[in-house]
Write a protein that holds these residues in place. Structure first.
Motif, PDB file in Angstrom:
ATOM      1  N   PRO A   1       0.818  -1.226   0.000  1.00 59.17           N
ATOM      2  CA  PRO A   1       0.000   0.000   0.000  1.00 59.17           C
ATOM      3  C   PRO A   1       0.844   1.266   0.000  1.00 59.17           C
ATOM      4  CG  PRO A   1      -0.871  -1.579   1.564  1.00 59.17           C
ATOM      5  CD  PRO A   1       0.446  -2.124   1.113  1.00 59.17           C
ATOM      6  N   LEU A   2       1.967   1.234   0.728  1.00 59.04           N
ATOM      7  CA  LEU A   2       2.855   2.394   0.783  1.00 59.04           C
ATOM      8  C   LEU A   2       3.453   2.672  -0.587  1.00 59.04           C
ATOM      9  CD1 LEU A   2       4.213   4.417   2.821  1.00 59.04           C
ATOM     10  CD2 LEU A   2       6.138   2.826   2.881  1.00 59.04           C
TER      11      LEU A   2
ATOM     12  N   SER B   1       3.847   6.231  -4.735  1.00 59.89           N
ATOM     13  CA  SER B   1       4.712   6.294  -5.917  1.00 59.89           C
ATOM     14  C   SER B   1       3.903   6.356  -7.203  1.00 59.89           C
ATOM     15  CB  SER B   1       5.665   5.099  -5.935  1.00 59.89           C
ATOM     16  OG  SER B   1       4.951   3.887  -5.977  1.00 59.89           O
ATOM     17  N   VAL B   2       3.202   5.280  -7.535  1.00 61.26           N
ATOM     18  CA  VAL B   2       2.502   5.239  -8.826  1.00 61.26           C
ATOM     19  C   VAL B   2       1.105   5.843  -8.767  1.00 61.26           C
ATOM     20  CG1 VAL B   2       3.824   3.268  -9.640  1.00 61.26           C
ATOM     21  CG2 VAL B   2       1.713   2.869  -8.389  1.00 61.26           C
TER      22      VAL B   2
ATOM     23  N   ILE C   1      -4.524  -1.663  -9.495  1.00 56.59           N
ATOM     24  CA  ILE C   1      -3.259  -2.373  -9.711  1.00 56.59           C
ATOM     25  C   ILE C   1      -3.514  -3.874  -9.863  1.00 56.59           C
ATOM     26  CG2 ILE C   1      -1.081  -3.026  -8.613  1.00 56.59           C
ATOM     27  CD1 ILE C   1      -1.063  -0.212  -9.704  1.00 56.59           C
ATOM     28  N   PHE C   2      -4.390  -4.407  -9.017  1.00 50.23           N
ATOM     29  CA  PHE C   2      -4.712  -5.836  -9.062  1.00 50.23           C
ATOM     30  C   PHE C   2      -5.246  -6.225 -10.438  1.00 50.23           C
ATOM     31  CE2 PHE C   2      -8.018  -9.123  -8.657  1.00 50.23           C
ATOM     32  CZ  PHE C   2      -7.251 -10.185  -8.171  1.00 50.23           C
ATOM     33  N   LEU C   3      -6.187  -5.465 -10.965  1.00 48.37           N
ATOM     34  CA  LEU C   3      -6.788  -5.766 -12.265  1.00 48.37           C
ATOM     35  C   LEU C   3      -5.759  -5.663 -13.389  1.00 48.37           C
ATOM     36  CD1 LEU C   3     -10.209  -3.890 -11.894  1.00 48.37           C
ATOM     37  CD2 LEU C   3      -9.811  -6.362 -11.837  1.00 48.37           C
TER      38      LEU C   3
ATOM     39  N   GLY D   1       4.789  -9.997 -18.168  1.00 49.70           N
ATOM     40  CA  GLY D   1       3.718  -9.000 -18.155  1.00 49.70           C
ATOM     41  C   GLY D   1       3.347  -8.580 -16.750  1.00 49.70           C
ATOM     42  N   MET D   2       3.330  -9.531 -15.811  1.00 52.08           N
ATOM     43  CA  MET D   2       2.992  -9.212 -14.427  1.00 52.08           C
ATOM     44  C   MET D   2       4.035  -8.294 -13.791  1.00 52.08           C
ATOM     45  SD  MET D   2       1.642 -12.940 -13.106  1.00 52.08           S
ATOM     46  CE  MET D   2       0.930 -12.353 -11.570  1.00 52.08           C
ATOM     47  N   VAL D   3       5.309  -8.498 -14.161  1.00 55.44           N
ATOM     48  CA  VAL D   3       6.377  -7.686 -13.582  1.00 55.44           C
ATOM     49  C   VAL D   3       6.345  -6.257 -14.129  1.00 55.44           C
ATOM     50  CG1 VAL D   3       8.879  -7.461 -13.314  1.00 55.44           C
ATOM     51  CG2 VAL D   3       7.822  -9.720 -13.198  1.00 55.44           C
TER      52      VAL D   3
END
Length: 237
Positions: free
Chosen positions: A176-177, A182-183, A190-192, A205-207
């Motif tokens: 969460p931090l 940052s982004v 982010i999860f989706l 792709g996940m990275v």
């Protein structure tokens, strides 16, 4: 002498799945390693030689869009720099927890194993599982000559507790931090993005999902700021 029941049980056991499982695990591990180190390599040079990258991009951009392009690159560089600093903090926290756990259990090469397992945490969802499997397997195999129920199993249990503590801290503090500071993206967002990128492009792709999505959001905000969808997605930037 074996009874018919015992013979049936022995015959029904098929350990042929073990080599297949190991091969599948090694395939995932190698793919994850390639994706991980490729992203780290590209990200390092992106942040180190951003001026060179900027000059190359501007060569293909019209003079009207040059100012907005420079602003986008600066913004992306700033956000991703903070993102990667956050990732380093995430890795360091997990490394400390894993190292302490392995030292308590008494595993040789604890620092190397802890660093490797913490590093794999960069890969969303899959990375922690790979790290956990590696740590538990190495814990059990390093004590093969000892009693299973009184030595191997308890040590594996302590390692699992250490892994659980590390993941709890990572999920409720580190991630969460990183994402909020940052982004500038919501955790569900982010999860989706990670799931979609993983389905389309696999582990790599996940990275790259989070850095790539962040860059796209910045560019959209700079060039399509009047679009309603873009406004809603980039209001935190």
């Amino acid at each position: 002498e074996e009874t018919d029941f015992e013979k049936t049980i022995v015959d029904s056991l098929n350990i042929g799945f073990i080599p297949n499982f190991l091969n599948s695990f090694l395939d995932v591990l190698s793919t994850a390693s390639i994706g991980l180190f490729s992203v780290l390599f590209i990200s390092f040079f992106f942040l180190k030689d951003s001026n060179l990258l900027q000059s190359g991009i501007l060569a293909f951009v019209s003079s009207d869009s040059e100012k907005r392009t420079v602003h986008s690159i600066d913004k992306i560089n700033n956000l991703l720099s903070r993102y990667f600093v956050g990732l380093l903090l995430q890795i360091f926290i997990l490394f400390v927890i894993y190292t302490i756990t392995l030292f308590i259990v008494g595993i040789e090469n604890a620092i190397v194993i802890a660093f490797l397992c913490a590093l794999f945490n960069i890969i969303p969802y899959i990375g922690p599982i790979i790290g956990a499997v590696i740590m538990v397997v190495l814990t059990m195999t390093s004590n093969l000559g000892m009693d299973f129920s009184t030595v191997i199993l308890p040590k594996a249990g302590y390692v699992l507790i250490g892994l659980a503590v590390g993941q709890l801290i990572d999920n409720f503090f580190s991630q969460p931090l990183i994402f909020s500071n940052s982004v500038k993206s919501h955790p569900l967002e982010i999860f989706l993005i990670i799931i979609i990128a993983g389905l389309l492009f696999g582990v790599v792709g996940m990275v790259v999902a989070v850095p790539g999505y962040t860059a796209i959001k910045v560019i959209l905000k700079e060039f399509l700021s009047e679009n309603k969808l873009v406004k809603s997605l980039t209001k935190s930037l």
